[in-house]
Design a protein around this motif. Structure first.
Motif, PDB file in Angstrom:
ATOM      1  N   GLU A  73      -7.131  -1.068   0.747  1.00  0.00           N
ATOM      2  CA  GLU A  73      -6.700   0.249   0.971  1.00  0.00           C
ATOM      3  C   GLU A  73      -5.701  -0.142  -0.794  1.00  0.00           C
ATOM      4  N   TYR A  84     -11.008   9.577  -7.483  1.00  0.00           N
ATOM      5  CA  TYR A  84     -10.914   8.099  -7.545  1.00  0.00           C
ATOM      6  C   TYR A  84      -9.994   7.919  -5.832  1.00  0.00           C
ATOM      7  N   THR A  85      -8.809   8.764  -5.677  1.00  0.00           N
ATOM      8  CA  THR A  85      -7.813   8.682  -4.807  1.00  0.00           C
ATOM      9  C   THR A  85      -8.334   8.825  -3.528  1.00  0.00           C
ATOM     10  N   TYR A 127       0.524   4.119  -2.605  1.00  0.00           N
ATOM     11  CA  TYR A 127       0.499   5.792  -2.528  1.00  0.00           C
ATOM     12  C   TYR A 127       1.983   6.601  -3.118  1.00  0.00           C
ATOM     13  N   THR A 140       1.374  -1.495  -0.298  1.00  0.00           N
ATOM     14  CA  THR A 140       0.180   0.119  -0.186  1.00  0.00           C
ATOM     15  C   THR A 140       1.173   0.977   0.202  1.00  0.00           C
ATOM     16  N   ALA A 194      -7.598  -1.906  -3.225  1.00  0.00           N
ATOM     17  CA  ALA A 194      -8.282  -1.192  -3.824  1.00  0.00           C
ATOM     18  C   ALA A 194      -7.151  -0.301  -4.987  1.00  0.00           C
ATOM     19  N   LEU A 195      -6.405  -0.097  -4.473  1.00  0.00           N
ATOM     20  CA  LEU A 195      -5.479   1.215  -5.919  1.00  0.00           C
ATOM     21  C   LEU A 195      -4.561   0.826  -6.581  1.00  0.00           C
ATOM     22  N   THR A 254     -11.682   9.834  -2.820  1.00  0.00           N
ATOM     23  CA  THR A 254     -12.952   8.794  -2.168  1.00  0.00           C
ATOM     24  C   THR A 254     -11.689   7.460  -1.262  1.00  0.00           C
ATOM     25  N   ILE A 255     -11.366   6.799  -1.571  1.00  0.00           N
ATOM     26  CA  ILE A 255     -11.157   5.307  -0.639  1.00  0.00           C
ATOM     27  C   ILE A 255      -9.861   6.299   0.191  1.00  0.00           C
ATOM     28  N   PHE A 265     -12.646   7.385   3.187  1.00  0.00           N
ATOM     29  CA  PHE A 265     -13.575   5.757   3.103  1.00  0.00           C
ATOM     30  C   PHE A 265     -12.676   5.290   4.464  1.00  0.00           C
ATOM     31  N   ALA A 266     -11.627   5.283   4.135  1.00  0.00           N
ATOM     32  CA  ALA A 266     -10.912   4.244   4.878  1.00  0.00           C
ATOM     33  C   ALA A 266     -10.670   5.562   6.479  1.00  0.00           C
TER      34      ALA A 266
END
Length: 338
Positions: free
Chosen positions: A254, A278-279, A184, A180, A257-258, A281-282, A285-286
């Motif tokens: 995460e 999109y990033t 990022y 992850t 999803a990424l 939003t993720i 949400f996290a």
């Protein structure tokens, strides 16, 4: 013989007609072949050409070769294997233009360099392939454990419960944490090269990617240390373990999803504006899931509503803001101002 005679007769007739019309004999074999019918065989064509053209003896020149200095012997062929070395030397022997195997300076104006692209970077491609294989391998090993964690995540039971984890499951979750952080870092590198700068003081983009990855990994480690120190100070160790399990699960999801987003941006030129949405939003949400889990574990009682905001801002939002500011400062100091 009859066929050849007929062909010769035809040629003679055609010859007579041609002379009558053009009053000149054919100068080339092509003109002779045009006088023959289209179905003439190669033997008939050869006979016709021999009828018109008679081979003559070739007389080669007997004069000596004078393409050398007067009074000197005839030059020897440079292709001879046993030719002495001094025969091969000349004024241009040491000229680098005659030796392409030697390194020389390029002549002319250099063209515009091709801009850096992840599509042509085999190193980044290898990293993404390794990430894909690791994600697939880890999911195949701990998919049941992740499903049990997901079911336990939204459990509303007030009793303090923790899932039993083996050493391999913990290692796989930390591997997810590393993947992850790397994803990022790749996303931030995309953002940097598009909106901030594309030239840096390093000759290789890999160094910049390692710096971004190190900064994000440091943020993850410091955040977990802060959670551990604060939670062990004000809460029980069992509740701290519950939160650490939840944080590892959220971080792992995460990364899953990424990963498709990184592939789309690297090889399919996915719009960066949509990728940012999109990033974010993720990420939001996290943070919502982290806020919910912190509230259900530590502050699920009367009078704890205000404390959860202070707790969440101090341990979650402030480190995230510090990470973003630090990445911007690092990028500003490493870029080349033109």
């Amino acid at each position: 013989m009859l066929q050849n005679d007929s062909i010769l007769t035809t040629i003679s007739t055609a010859r007579t007609d041609t002379i009558a019309v053009h009053s000149a004999k054919p100068q080339t074999p092509y003109e002779v072949l045009r006088l023959l019918p289209k179905d003439a065989t190669p033997a008939q064509q050869d006979s016709a050409i021999q009828e018109w053209f008679e081979p003559k003896e070739i007389h080669y020149s007997s004069r000596p070769d004078t393409l050398h200095l007067p009074g000197q012997e005839r030059p020897r062929d440079l292709k001879e294997v046993n030719l002495p070395h001094y025969y091969r030397e000349n004024f241009f022997s040491n000229n680098t233009m005659y030796h392409p195997e030697l390194s020389t300076e390029r002549i002319g104006t250099s063209g515009t360099p091709i801009p850096y692209s992840f599509q042509n970077d085999s190193f980044v491609t290898g990293i993404l392939i390794i990430c894909f294989l690791l994600i697939t391998f880890v999911l195949s090993r701990i998919s049941d454990f992740l499903l049990r964690q997901a079911k336990h995540f939204f459990s509303t039971q007030k009793s303090e419960q923790t899932l039993t984890e083996t050493g391999s499951e913990i290692k796989f979750q930390f591997l997810f944490l590393f993947i992850t952080c790397l994803l990022y870092a790749l996303l931030y590198f995309f953002y940097t090269t598009h909106f901030i700068a594309n030239t840096f003081i390093f000759s290789s983009e890999y160094i910049l990617l390692v710096i971004f990855s190190g900064a994000i990994i440091s943020y993850m480690v410091i955040r977990m240390l802060l959670y551990t120190i604060v939670n062990n100070t004000f809460f029980t160790n069992k509740k701290n373990l519950q939160l650490q399990e939840s944080l590892l699960l959220i971080t792992s999801l995460e990364g899953v999803a990424l990963f498709p987003l990184v592939l789309l941006m690297a090889y399919f030129q996915y719009p960066l504006q949509n990728a940012i949405i999109y990033t974010v939003t993720i990420l939001i949400f996290a943070k919502i899931l982290t806020f919910y889990k912190s509230y259900t574990i530590f502050f699920n009682q009367k009078g704890g509503f205000l404390q959860i905001f202070l707790y969440f801002c101090a341990l979650e939002m402030i480190p995230l803001i510090v990470l973003w500011s630090g990445l911007l400062v690092i990028t500003e100091n490493l870029k080349i101002n033109i």
